[in-house]
Design a protein around this motif. Structure first.
Motif, PDB file in Angstrom:
ATOM      1  N   LEU B  41      53.736  54.073  -0.569  1.00 60.46           N
ATOM      2  CA  LEU B  41      53.335  55.405  -1.045  1.00 60.46           C
ATOM      3  C   LEU B  41      52.145  55.305  -1.991  1.00 60.46           C
ATOM      4  CD1 LEU B  41      56.792  57.144  -1.649  1.00 60.46           C
ATOM      5  CD2 LEU B  41      55.025  57.862  -0.017  1.00 60.46           C
ATOM      6  N   GLU B  44      49.180  54.893   0.129  1.00 59.22           N
ATOM      7  CA  GLU B  44      48.830  56.159   0.776  1.00 59.22           C
ATOM      8  C   GLU B  44      48.126  57.103  -0.205  1.00 59.22           C
ATOM      9  OE1 GLU B  44      52.296  57.807   2.756  1.00 59.22           O
ATOM     10  OE2 GLU B  44      52.769  55.883   3.697  1.00 59.22           O
ATOM     11  N   LEU B  45      48.616  57.150  -1.433  1.00 60.06           N
ATOM     12  CA  LEU B  45      47.982  58.001  -2.453  1.00 60.06           C
ATOM     13  C   LEU B  45      46.545  57.557  -2.703  1.00 60.06           C
ATOM     14  CD1 LEU B  45      50.755  58.514  -5.182  1.00 60.06           C
ATOM     15  CD2 LEU B  45      49.714  60.296  -3.769  1.00 60.06           C
ATOM     16  N   ALA B  49      46.068  60.373   0.791  1.00 62.71           N
ATOM     17  CA  ALA B  49      47.115  61.162   1.458  1.00 62.71           C
ATOM     18  C   ALA B  49      47.642  62.241   0.510  1.00 62.71           C
ATOM     19  CB  ALA B  49      48.243  60.249   1.907  1.00 62.71           C
ATOM     20  N   LYS B  50      47.991  63.379   1.096  1.00 62.15           N
ATOM     21  CA  LYS B  50      48.561  64.493   0.301  1.00 62.15           C
ATOM     22  C   LYS B  50      50.058  64.250   0.131  1.00 62.15           C
ATOM     23  CE  LYS B  50      46.028  68.157  -0.858  1.00 62.15           C
ATOM     24  NZ  LYS B  50      44.833  68.611  -0.251  1.00 62.15           N
ATOM     25  N   LYS B  51      50.507  64.289  -1.099  1.00 59.55           N
ATOM     26  CA  LYS B  51      51.928  64.092  -1.411  1.00 59.55           C
ATOM     27  C   LYS B  51      52.330  65.162  -2.418  1.00 59.55           C
ATOM     28  CE  LYS B  51      52.324  60.243   0.859  1.00 59.55           C
ATOM     29  NZ  LYS B  51      53.187  60.197   2.041  1.00 59.55           N
ATOM     30  N   SER B  54      51.448  63.053  -7.758  1.00 54.44           N
ATOM     31  CA  SER B  54      50.149  62.383  -7.856  1.00 54.44           C
ATOM     32  C   SER B  54      50.284  60.911  -8.221  1.00 54.44           C
ATOM     33  CB  SER B  54      49.281  63.101  -8.890  1.00 54.44           C
ATOM     34  OG  SER B  54      49.949  63.089 -10.140  1.00 54.44           O
ATOM     35  N   GLU B 438      60.449  60.141  -1.910  1.00 55.84           N
ATOM     36  CA  GLU B 438      59.499  60.860  -1.037  1.00 55.84           C
ATOM     37  C   GLU B 438      59.078  62.190  -1.638  1.00 55.84           C
ATOM     38  OE1 GLU B 438      58.102  59.689   1.675  1.00 55.84           O
ATOM     39  OE2 GLU B 438      59.316  57.883   1.961  1.00 55.84           O
ATOM     40  N   GLU B 439      59.985  62.822  -2.383  1.00 58.08           N
ATOM     41  CA  GLU B 439      59.687  64.170  -2.873  1.00 58.08           C
ATOM     42  C   GLU B 439      59.081  64.205  -4.264  1.00 58.08           C
ATOM     43  OE1 GLU B 439      63.020  66.850  -2.342  1.00 58.08           O
ATOM     44  OE2 GLU B 439      63.424  66.011  -0.338  1.00 58.08           O
ATOM     45  N   GLY B 441      58.061  60.930  -6.050  1.00 55.79           N
ATOM     46  CA  GLY B 441      57.360  59.705  -6.442  1.00 55.79           C
ATOM     47  C   GLY B 441      58.138  58.843  -7.422  1.00 55.79           C
TER      48      GLY B 441
END
Lengths: 489, 489
Positions: B41, B44-45, B49-51, B54, B438-439, B441
């Protein structure tokens, strides 16, 4: 409870009878009884005891700094900067050292080498290792995800062996190791309960490795275990030979045919001294043999910060590269190394500097090259000196020290001395080395600690003492050997 | 050869089928799949990637520096001096730092931390450790020859377990560990093929330890293995309790009666936060119980540079002290640690500074005390904050974090979520923690990675993030928990 009832006088819980029997079988001569006696002798000398010598000379272990080799300035500057980053504001550190330190610190959690790293090692270090391997091997690709940093090479070697070992009785894993060998291998195999399959190096041919010998050892072993791996040390420890490219090709072909996992211990890759000798990495040779081999043969190769020109043993830095490892096994390997959290980060930093030293044009380059060259050429000189002087002693014969850090000469021990040793329950070369230690203060490791052909006797001696000390050592050894031979003839 | 004949398409040598089955059984949740996903993750950040968050907040591991804690100045000054002794000539290092560095360097071969140390660790460091233990334990004698320096505490714990494990089938060694436990123990026992004997801590009584529970677990285990050791973690990991003196006495009496080797994991000995709680070392309590116990009970206790106020995980420093170990076994222990040559010397140096910090009157003392106090009081504050905020979330309940670095709250997971997790083959708290990651971080470790009573669910969360981050984390967690509970109710 039952145990309590039958033993009113309760002894210890953990005794020689109850302890792990595999650990009892472990032997490690490089730091064995002879070294413990050397430490005692040093203490006795400090306490004023009269001895026929004034100092103990330890030529038993490849410990360069302990023998007076100075650390490489650049490596230590970067380590100091990483340890105490306030120094990054000081003028008197060169810019390239600061740059390296900043890069390593940025890769660390919270910018501190006190944070755990990823269990496989810092990513930027693994990238630098991969690039180093690519340069070394003429561009053959190396993937940082195949690099595992470790606590010295020993740690990675044992980790790989752990994965490989399984089975019971006649299905136990067998692992082929050279004789003479570095006793980490036999110790790890004993601890893991694996079968040690010996193959003998050919002393008459400068400790070369014959595939026919490998085949014979393997065939015999298949009758009582499942041979699964073949370990090679190149340049050789304790034997100092450097394998030819042809020999490495033969070994790889043999491993492919016989389905053996290859473990290449290449920690002495920069320690090559003899004319005409060159280091060929197993990986490079494997890839040059074409996809039939490079896509199939499983290989782990090992390197370390402890040897070569840097000799930084105390930092316990190292890495292994794995080739063609089953992805599912790779996940198991990662899980296994995770349990110990991470290799020491200062050792990782040091490994980074070793694979990514100052480049031409950088301020530290001239001094770095000067220091490295001085160490390596002095080692080459000592390798020749040791070979020459050992061969000047009647009853001692020594192959050329082509590489690594050791000579492994053969010694004639008179029949009467052999008998006396056996009566005392000692290996004859242990008897010899103990006498040598008591009479001269010279600490060597008997050949029996590494394995040797029956009826032959050797010792391992590092080439690390400074030249003047080496000359003293070898002249004392000569006197001792002559005295010993006379006494028992 | 036979294998070749029957398998024309030759697969890998090392596969999930051929590898060491003990290693397959190893689990280590603290760096398991959830942490690997957290690392993904983060990447990906970085790649844009949009999460729904932040940044990834890692509260999964006791890694103080990674969470922003600054190294203690004095420790790092001495380490820099040891790494690059030219700095000893610089004016801007305090004299006491230089003195410590000189003393450590003098103890090293060739005056370099790049030399191997004795396998048991540098003698002067072991002396300082022994004196530290004596001060800590009110003068009870500690012998440097009973101190073994190690590569973090993990290394020493595994080494001790290795010695203890033997037997096959119903004679296999059993080792008692608390549930919840720190998964190094279960991982090491799986690797060694020993029997893990679970005893449960009492969550309702602030994770206290009941001797009746120990007895019950032991009696049941005696039917199928040979129980030989009892492991205690105090202060507790992952549970954060601090054992009372009375409890430790009971445990020691139990170990004496039942002939169990005691292993006391005391790496959090300086991390005590709760009013009225005090650290009692097993050794001190043992000796206060009189010679009947102090002359017989075998004990190994473990400490580390990774926790307490210093949090120097990356250096992998640690030690163990052994009490009443059979001298013959001690020789075996020394042989075993010799195979790995020595613990990292920078970690040994750090251990020395931890046990021998600046004294009153020395120039570094005021700053050292200031820094240490700041860390410890901030940890105490965070321990209270975490407990308070967790208990403010309906459906989460948390015992006081009396010590160590973790909270281990119990979470209500709705029946429907449990079913969904089980359908996916996941532990319900793993399912919960993955959703949380996932929701939001936030990276925590599910209770199932440490063990817990059937039908209860927990997670481990470190108290190490800085206060402002902790508040954000806990408010996100609250929102998540409410959303999750609504979704599955």
């Amino acid at each position: 409870m039952t145990e309590n009832c039958v033993t009113p006088h309760r002894g210890k819980v953990l005794t020689m009878d109850t302890m792990n029997p595999n650990i009892k079988r472990v032997e490690y001569a490089v730091r064995g009884p002879i070294v413990q006696r050397a430490v005692e002798l040093e203490r006795e000398l400090r306490e004023g005891a009269k001895k026929p010598f004034s100092e103990v000379i330890k030529a038993n272990i490849g410990d360069a700094h302990a023998m007076g080799q100075k650390p490489i300035t650049f490596l230590r500057q970067v380590l100091a900067l990483c340890s105490y980053p306030d120094l990054l504001n000081e003028d008197h550190f060169p810019d390239d050292a600061k740059l390296r330190a900043r890069r390593i610190l940025q890769a660390c959690g919270g910018g501190s080498i006190g944070a755990y790293s990823m269990s496989q090692g810092l990513e930027c270090v693994r990238q630098d290792v991969a690039r180093y391997i690519e340069r070394r091997d003429g561009g053959i690709r190396s993937d940082p995800s195949n690099i595992y940093l470790s606590t010295g090479a020993s740690d990675a070697i044992v980790t790989m062996l752990k994965l490989l070992v399984s089975g019971e009785g006649s299905t136990r894993t067998g692992v082929m190791i050279s004789i003479p060998q570095y006793p980490l291998y036999s110790a790890a195999l004993a601890e893991l309960g694996a079968v040690q399959i010996n193959y003998y190096l050919n002393e008459e041919q400068c400790w070369s490795l014959d595939v026919s010998e490998l085949r014979q050892a393997l065939t015999a072993a298949r009758k009582h275990c499942r041979p699964r791996a073949l370990c090679i040390i190149n340049p050789g420890n304790p034997t100092g030979q450097v394998q030819s490219k042809k020999c490495i090709e033969d070994v790889i072909r043999f491993a492919a045919e016989e389905r053996l996992f290859l473990m290449a211990d290449e920690v002495y890759q920069d320690n090559i001294y003899a004319e005409g000798c060159k280091f060929h990495s197993f990986k490079k040779v494997l890839f040059e043999m074409g996809p039939e081999f490079s896509n199939t043969v499983e290989l782990a190769s090992f390197h370390s910060t402890s040897k070569c020109y840097m000799g930084e043993c105390g930092f316990r830095g190292g890495y292994m590269e794995v080739i063609n490892l089953d992805p599912a096994v790779k996940a198991q390997l990662l899980k296994l190394v995770s349990v110990r959290l991470c290799p020491p980060v200062p050792g990782q930093a040091l490994m980074d500097l070793v694979v990514n030293p100052p480049q031409e044009g950088e301020p530290s380059h001239p001094q770095f090259i000067k220091e490295r060259t001085a160490v390596l050429s002095s080692l080459a000189e000592r390798a020749r000196l040791v070979e020459q002087l050992l061969n000047s002693i009647p009853g001692i014969s020594c192959n050329p020290v082509q590489g690594a850090m050791y000579s492994f000469p053969r010694i004639n021990i008179p029949e009467r001395a052999i008998k006396e040793a056996q009566a005392m329950g000692q290996a004859p070369d242990m008897f010899y080395c103990l006498r040598l230690l008591e009479e001269t203060g010279i600490c060597l490791v008997p050949g029996s600690g590494f394995g040797q052909k029956d009826g032959t006797y050797h010792f391992r001696m590092t080439i690390l003492p400074p030249t003047e000390k080496l000359e003293v050592l070898l002249s004392k050894l000569k006197e001792f050997h002559q005295r010993f031979t006379r006494e028992y003839s």
